[in-house]
Design a protein around this motif. Sequence first.
Motif, PDB file in Angstrom:
ATOM      1  N   GLY A 157       0.784  -1.236   0.000  1.00 48.29           N
ATOM      2  CA  GLY A 157       0.000   0.000   0.000  1.00 48.29           C
ATOM      3  C   GLY A 157       0.809   1.275   0.000  1.00 48.29           C
ATOM      4  N   MET A 158       2.144   1.170   0.004  1.00 48.53           N
ATOM      5  CA  MET A 158       2.985   2.358  -0.018  1.00 48.53           C
ATOM      6  C   MET A 158       3.141   2.895  -1.441  1.00 48.53           C
ATOM      7  N   ASN A 159       3.534   4.159  -1.540  1.00 48.40           N
ATOM      8  CA  ASN A 159       4.103   4.681  -2.769  1.00 48.40           C
ATOM      9  C   ASN A 159       5.551   4.195  -2.823  1.00 48.40           C
ATOM     10  N   SER A 160       6.059   3.925  -4.001  1.00 46.02           N
ATOM     11  CA  SER A 160       7.449   3.472  -4.076  1.00 46.02           C
ATOM     12  C   SER A 160       8.024   3.775  -5.449  1.00 46.02           C
ATOM     13  N   TYR A 161       9.223   4.364  -5.463  1.00 48.91           N
ATOM     14  CA  TYR A 161       9.909   4.717  -6.708  1.00 48.91           C
ATOM     15  C   TYR A 161      11.221   3.941  -6.805  1.00 48.91           C
ATOM     16  N   VAL A 162      11.651   3.728  -8.044  1.00 44.98           N
ATOM     17  CA  VAL A 162      12.949   3.102  -8.292  1.00 44.98           C
ATOM     18  C   VAL A 162      13.998   4.195  -8.473  1.00 44.98           C
ATOM     19  N   VAL A 163      15.090   4.074  -7.744  1.00 44.98           N
ATOM     20  CA  VAL A 163      16.186   5.036  -7.847  1.00 44.98           C
ATOM     21  C   VAL A 163      17.265   4.454  -8.760  1.00 44.98           C
TER      22      VAL A 163
END
Length: 230
Positions: free
Chosen positions: A197-203
Amino acid sequence: MTITTVILDIEGTVCPITFVKTTLFPYFLDKLPETLSQVTFPITSPTTSIEKILASSSFTSSQSAFAHFKQLVDNDVKDPVLKSLQGEVWQLGYSSGEIKAPVYRDSIEFIRRFPSLFIYSSGSIGAQKLLFGHVLDEDKSVDLNGFINGYFDIPAVGYKFESSSYTKILNEIGKAGEEVLFLSDNIAEVDAAIKAGMNSYVVVREGNAPLSESDIASHTIIHSLDELKI
């Protein structure tokens, strides 16, 4: 809902992924024989921090213990006992000034300014605090721990590829998933956080594993924490 909390991975996200393999792992393996030579095997009445870490093992000699941990390091196995032992050994290097963490400039600035920040790494919490306590900043060592609200590792919440680990973190920090952003270089970790349920980005950083076209198309990608508009 506005993002109020950020959770950061470490290697490949806020510092070069090569730091672990070219600096921390070699230092650990170089110092480990001397560390193990101070332990009497088999361990029956542990008193030192090293002995307490190894107390549950069945090693009969320092040589067999070294061979075991070297194999884990060579195969990049995320073993909790190994992580705790590494933290103890790395403390020597940080304290002596032999090791300083090359945290990216954009990450140093973000950590200093964002008000609600946590770390989640497969490295032990002790190792995390050591790293952020000895950050290389304009040729000097600085301590960023005062800007970090808390730390999570494998023993605390579970493995980073499992969505249940991120659910535990949300419960621990008392936040709804849509309020939280998790940043990592690892697609599997990002997917696990999103599932929770989190927001998550790839770095994406220099030296990180390349991403497939489908990964790029299906994920939010950033190359610097300066890109975050939060």
